[in-house]
Motif scaffolding. Structure first.
Motif, PDB file in Angstrom:
ATOM      1  N   ASN A   1      41.542  48.552  33.573  1.00  0.00           N
ATOM      2  CA  ASN A   1      40.591  49.180  32.653  1.00  0.00           C
ATOM      3  C   ASN A   1      39.600  50.074  33.409  1.00  0.00           C
ATOM      4  O   ASN A   1      38.436  50.195  33.031  1.00  0.00           O
ATOM      5  CB  ASN A   1      39.826  48.129  31.844  1.00  0.00           C
ATOM      6  N   GLY A   2      40.054  50.661  34.528  1.00  0.00           N
ATOM      7  CA  GLY A   2      39.211  51.553  35.289  1.00  0.00           C
ATOM      8  C   GLY A   2      38.269  50.881  36.269  1.00  0.00           C
ATOM      9  O   GLY A   2      37.507  51.555  36.968  1.00  0.00           O
ATOM     10  N   LEU A   3      38.307  49.558  36.363  1.00  0.00           N
ATOM     11  CA  LEU A   3      37.432  48.819  37.273  1.00  0.00           C
ATOM     12  C   LEU A   3      38.242  48.286  38.451  1.00  0.00           C
ATOM     13  O   LEU A   3      39.341  47.763  38.271  1.00  0.00           O
ATOM     14  CB  LEU A   3      36.758  47.653  36.552  1.00  0.00           C
ATOM     15  N   SER A   4      37.681  48.412  39.656  1.00  0.00           N
ATOM     16  CA  SER A   4      38.359  47.927  40.857  1.00  0.00           C
ATOM     17  C   SER A   4      38.110  46.441  41.050  1.00  0.00           C
ATOM     18  O   SER A   4      37.026  45.920  40.744  1.00  0.00           O
ATOM     19  CB  SER A   4      37.853  48.683  42.093  1.00  0.00           C
ATOM     20  N   LEU A   5      39.105  45.763  41.576  1.00  0.00           N
ATOM     21  CA  LEU A   5      38.938  44.347  41.893  1.00  0.00           C
ATOM     22  C   LEU A   5      37.890  44.177  42.991  1.00  0.00           C
ATOM     23  O   LEU A   5      37.748  45.043  43.865  1.00  0.00           O
ATOM     24  CB  LEU A   5      40.268  43.759  42.373  1.00  0.00           C
TER      25      LEU A   5
ATOM     26  N   HIS B   1      37.395  32.250  47.873  1.00  0.00           N
ATOM     27  CA  HIS B   1      36.647  33.253  47.110  1.00  0.00           C
ATOM     28  C   HIS B   1      37.584  33.885  46.065  1.00  0.00           C
ATOM     29  O   HIS B   1      37.942  35.072  46.156  1.00  0.00           O
ATOM     30  CB  HIS B   1      36.060  34.314  48.047  1.00  0.00           C
ATOM     31  N   PRO B   2      38.003  33.085  45.075  1.00  0.00           N
ATOM     32  CA  PRO B   2      38.986  33.579  44.107  1.00  0.00           C
ATOM     33  C   PRO B   2      38.386  34.607  43.148  1.00  0.00           C
ATOM     34  O   PRO B   2      37.212  34.528  42.761  1.00  0.00           O
ATOM     35  CB  PRO B   2      39.375  32.311  43.357  1.00  0.00           C
ATOM     36  N   ILE B   3      39.213  35.578  42.775  1.00  0.00           N
ATOM     37  CA  ILE B   3      38.832  36.527  41.728  1.00  0.00           C
ATOM     38  C   ILE B   3      39.205  35.902  40.386  1.00  0.00           C
ATOM     39  O   ILE B   3      40.378  35.586  40.145  1.00  0.00           O
ATOM     40  CB  ILE B   3      39.550  37.871  41.899  1.00  0.00           C
ATOM     41  N   ILE B   4      38.224  35.698  39.541  1.00  0.00           N
ATOM     42  CA  ILE B   4      38.476  35.085  38.237  1.00  0.00           C
ATOM     43  C   ILE B   4      38.002  36.038  37.140  1.00  0.00           C
ATOM     44  O   ILE B   4      36.807  36.372  37.060  1.00  0.00           O
ATOM     45  CB  ILE B   4      37.772  33.724  38.118  1.00  0.00           C
TER      46      ILE B   4
ATOM     47  N   TRP C   1      33.662  37.153  40.137  1.00  0.00           N
ATOM     48  CA  TRP C   1      33.927  37.405  38.722  1.00  0.00           C
ATOM     49  C   TRP C   1      34.387  38.849  38.520  1.00  0.00           C
ATOM     50  O   TRP C   1      33.892  39.772  39.174  1.00  0.00           O
ATOM     51  CB  TRP C   1      32.674  37.139  37.901  1.00  0.00           C
ATOM     52  N   PHE C   2      35.329  39.022  37.586  1.00  0.00           N
ATOM     53  CA  PHE C   2      35.860  40.353  37.303  1.00  0.00           C
ATOM     54  C   PHE C   2      35.977  40.510  35.790  1.00  0.00           C
ATOM     55  O   PHE C   2      36.727  39.770  35.148  1.00  0.00           O
ATOM     56  CB  PHE C   2      37.230  40.525  37.965  1.00  0.00           C
ATOM     57  N   GLU C   3      35.233  41.442  35.240  1.00  0.00           N
ATOM     58  CA  GLU C   3      35.220  41.574  33.782  1.00  0.00           C
ATOM     59  C   GLU C   3      36.476  42.278  33.273  1.00  0.00           C
ATOM     60  O   GLU C   3      36.886  43.325  33.792  1.00  0.00           O
ATOM     61  CB  GLU C   3      33.989  42.345  33.305  1.00  0.00           C
ATOM     62  N   ILE C   4      37.061  41.668  32.261  1.00  0.00           N
ATOM     63  CA  ILE C   4      38.129  42.319  31.500  1.00  0.00           C
ATOM     64  C   ILE C   4      37.681  42.363  30.039  1.00  0.00           C
ATOM     65  O   ILE C   4      36.714  41.712  29.657  1.00  0.00           O
ATOM     66  CB  ILE C   4      39.493  41.615  31.664  1.00  0.00           C
ATOM     67  N   PHE C   5      38.381  43.120  29.231  1.00  0.00           N
ATOM     68  CA  PHE C   5      37.840  43.457  27.920  1.00  0.00           C
ATOM     69  C   PHE C   5      38.793  43.049  26.798  1.00  0.00           C
ATOM     70  O   PHE C   5      40.006  43.248  26.877  1.00  0.00           O
ATOM     71  CB  PHE C   5      37.554  44.956  27.841  1.00  0.00           C
ATOM     72  N   ALA C   6      38.194  42.492  25.752  1.00  0.00           N
ATOM     73  CA  ALA C   6      38.917  42.190  24.521  1.00  0.00           C
ATOM     74  C   ALA C   6      37.887  42.135  23.399  1.00  0.00           C
ATOM     75  O   ALA C   6      36.685  41.965  23.649  1.00  0.00           O
ATOM     76  CB  ALA C   6      39.664  40.863  24.633  1.00  0.00           C
TER      77      ALA C   6
ATOM     78  N   ASP D   1      45.706  46.465  30.055  1.00  0.00           N
ATOM     79  CA  ASP D   1      45.159  46.142  31.372  1.00  0.00           C
ATOM     80  C   ASP D   1      44.438  44.787  31.378  1.00  0.00           C
ATOM     81  O   ASP D   1      44.418  44.105  32.406  1.00  0.00           O
ATOM     82  CB  ASP D   1      44.200  47.242  31.840  1.00  0.00           C
ATOM     83  N   SER D   2      43.848  44.425  30.256  1.00  0.00           N
ATOM     84  CA  SER D   2      43.191  43.116  30.185  1.00  0.00           C
ATOM     85  C   SER D   2      44.226  42.003  30.246  1.00  0.00           C
ATOM     86  O   SER D   2      44.047  41.002  30.949  1.00  0.00           O
ATOM     87  CB  SER D   2      42.360  43.009  28.908  1.00  0.00           C
ATOM     88  N   VAL D   3      45.315  42.196  29.527  1.00  0.00           N
ATOM     89  CA  VAL D   3      46.396  41.215  29.573  1.00  0.00           C
ATOM     90  C   VAL D   3      47.012  41.172  30.970  1.00  0.00           C
ATOM     91  O   VAL D   3      47.275  40.091  31.517  1.00  0.00           O
ATOM     92  CB  VAL D   3      47.479  41.541  28.519  1.00  0.00           C
ATOM     93  N   ASN D   4      47.212  42.328  31.571  1.00  0.00           N
ATOM     94  CA  ASN D   4      47.786  42.384  32.916  1.00  0.00           C
ATOM     95  C   ASN D   4      46.906  41.668  33.930  1.00  0.00           C
ATOM     96  O   ASN D   4      47.402  40.954  34.816  1.00  0.00           O
ATOM     97  CB  ASN D   4      47.993  43.836  33.347  1.00  0.00           C
ATOM     98  N   ALA D   5      45.592  41.862  33.808  1.00  0.00           N
ATOM     99  CA  ALA D   5      44.670  41.202  34.741  1.00  0.00           C
ATOM    100  C   ALA D   5      44.712  39.685  34.561  1.00  0.00           C
ATOM    101  O   ALA D   5      44.724  38.937  35.544  1.00  0.00           O
ATOM    102  CB  ALA D   5      43.254  41.727  34.537  1.00  0.00           C
ATOM    103  N   ALA D   6      44.720  39.231  33.301  1.00  0.00           N
ATOM    104  CA  ALA D   6      44.803  37.781  33.047  1.00  0.00           C
ATOM    105  C   ALA D   6      46.103  37.219  33.609  1.00  0.00           C
ATOM    106  O   ALA D   6      46.136  36.103  34.136  1.00  0.00           O
ATOM    107  CB  ALA D   6      44.690  37.506  31.551  1.00  0.00           C
ATOM    108  N   ARG D   7      47.179  38.014  33.514  1.00  0.00           N
ATOM    109  CA  ARG D   7      48.465  37.560  34.035  1.00  0.00           C
ATOM    110  C   ARG D   7      48.481  37.595  35.572  1.00  0.00           C
ATOM    111  O   ARG D   7      48.872  36.617  36.224  1.00  0.00           O
ATOM    112  CB  ARG D   7      49.591  38.438  33.486  1.00  0.00           C
ATOM    113  N   ASP D   8      48.026  38.682  36.151  1.00  0.00           N
ATOM    114  CA  ASP D   8      48.098  38.838  37.607  1.00  0.00           C
ATOM    115  C   ASP D   8      47.151  37.889  38.340  1.00  0.00           C
ATOM    116  O   ASP D   8      47.486  37.380  39.415  1.00  0.00           O
ATOM    117  CB  ASP D   8      47.771  40.288  37.997  1.00  0.00           C
TER     118      ASP D   8
END
Length: 466
Positions: free
Chosen positions: A6-10, A29-32, A68-73, A88-95
């Protein structure tokens, strides 16, 4: 894996959670990913994130942290991307595998029916996990809320939530009704009224068994002593009734060493109380009124009793069955009163989808309501932890709502990734804050002598109590 969603970098200083051979590998240091949620979700998430970060810092002194990494819904996604649930939000939740979310609006009108259901189905999050237990000081409508301590495992992908339904008056509904009436029901007295809307209720062997399998595995891991299969099989014999039968098959075929069914416990208990019992006498105790049954029925029951003694008499007899996990079943409508009048008898509930939806909310009411009820949707390799309540838009951005549901969902997340020290810090500090009677308005109005605080102040006091 993508580097932007969604245009945001990890976060550059975080690492993704990995999954291999049925096990999660969690870095320090997990990305959640998180979805803040609609309506009051904005206030709740800000408060909850502060609590999580404070607990992790307190527990591990900087050696661990969540990135923390914001995704959108929901509404925020629709405003920014003209899409209620961007790919991209679904992809991030999956990845990134493990995420947490606040409450989401269900869009009115056409399009996606429920964002929550969509996430569950896209990621195949087949088990909705709802722990229900009492925290000291929480106002409750029952006399002894502390007696209820259950974890409910609700099948999450099938049943009436599969989305297979046809609107009354539509061509598809007419075709399906005609097929039912003219073909499948033609030789019966049953008919579907032609002015009906029609829904399909699929319950599969695969879906049932993996849900019950997960529930029993968790019972073993958590040291729970009973697993209850909840169903409406007395009426819906080939769906709900099949859920019951397939659930027992999992227990007996896959967890023989660790489990005993209620039927088996009666037989073994009868023989333990009276070692001289014949098979016929034992059967009569298991099935009162057996003498009035047909000869074929009696013979079949004798064979069942003998089969239990032959198969597990040595391993589970002489009292050994009492240390096993007891697998039983209860009719869905009965369980509503059972968890009120005999709550201590139940520990793990495994249910089909619709039954689990009803029961989890009813159980939560006994211990303070949905405002403090956590939840998670878990599949093989993926998990989304979530608030169980709605968005309450009239209270949005007013800093008044109880953040307990998201905070306790975060406790579940911390436990899930193995950060139990941080989880206990959050849980005990939240309870201590409630006992001190510094609570949001929903609890304050029911608690004598309480001090009403806002969402953010409630979080601040939890952090202080760490």
């Amino acid at each position: 894996m993508q580097t932007t969603y969604n245009g945001l970098s990890l976060p550059a200083d975080g690492q993704p959670i990995e999954y291999s051979n049925g096990q999660f590998s969690v870095p320090d240091h997990p990305i959640i990913p998180f979805i803040e949620g609609d309506g009051t979700g904005r206030d709740i998430w800000k408060a909850s994130q502060r609590v999580f970060d404070a607990a992790v810092e307190k527990a591990y002194g900087g050696k661990r942290s969540i990135k923390w990494f914001e995704i959108f819904a929901g509404e925020k996604a629709y405003k920014q991307f003209n899409n209620w649930l961007p790919d991209d939000s679904v992809n991030a939740a999956r990845d990134l595998r493990i995420s947490i979310k606040g409450p989401l609006t269900t869009p009115v009108g056409g399009g996606i029916r429920s964002l929550n259901v969509a996430l569950r189905q896209i990621l195949d999050l087949y088990s909705c996990v709802r722990p229900v237990k009492y925290y000291q000081g929480v106002p409750s409508p029952v006399k002894h809320p502390e007696k209820l301590d259950i974890v409910l495992f609700r099948e999450n992908t099938e049943d009436v939530y599969s989305g297979v339904e046809f609107k009354q008056g539509s061509e598809d509904a007419a075709r399906l009704i005609a097929f039912l009436n003219d073909d499948l029901l033609s030789k019966t007295k049953k008919k579907v009224r032609t002015d009906s809307g029609v829904g399909i209720k699929p319950i599969s062997i695969f879906g049932t068994k993996r849900l019950v399998r997960y529930a029993i595995k968790q019972a073993i891991a958590l040291g729970r002593k009973t697993v209850t299969l909840v169903h409406k099989g007395n009426i819906q014999k080939f769906t709900e009734g099949a859920f019951r039968e397939w659930g027992y098959e999992v227990a007996v075929e896959e967890f023989r060493e660790q489990t005993v069914t209620e039927f088996e416990s009666w037989i073994l208990g009868n023989l333990e109380a009276n070692p001289g019992l014949t098979v016929e006498q034992n059967a009569a105790l298991v099935e009162p009124g057996l003498e009035f049954g047909s000869e074929d029925f009696r013979k079949a029951l004798y064979a069942q009793v003998q089969g239990v003694l032959d198969s597990i008499g040595t391993t589970h007899g002489n009292g050994a069955w009492k240390s096993k996990i007891l697998v039983n079943d209860r009719i869905a409508d009965s369980i509503f009163q059972q968890i009120i009048i005999r709550p201590s008898d139940y520990s793990i509930l495994a249910t089909s989808n619709l039954n689990g939806d009803y029961i989890s909310d009813a159980a939560a009411a006994q211990v303070g309501g949905l405002g403090i009820a956590p939840g998670a949707n878990i599949g093989d390799g993926y998990a989304v932890f979530e608030a169980t309540h709605g968005t309450a838009p009239k209270y949005a951005d007013k800093d008044v709502i109880n953040p307990g549901s998201v905070i306790l969902s975060g406790v579940m997340l911390l436990d899930f990734i193995g950060w139990k020290e941080a989880a206990r810090l959050v849980e005990t500090s939240l309870e201590k804050t409630i006992v001190q009677k510094f609570v949001t308005y929903d609890f304050e109005r029911q608690t004598q002598g309480a001090t009403k605080v806002g969402t953010s102040e409630f979080a601040t006091r939890i952090i202080r109590n760490m």
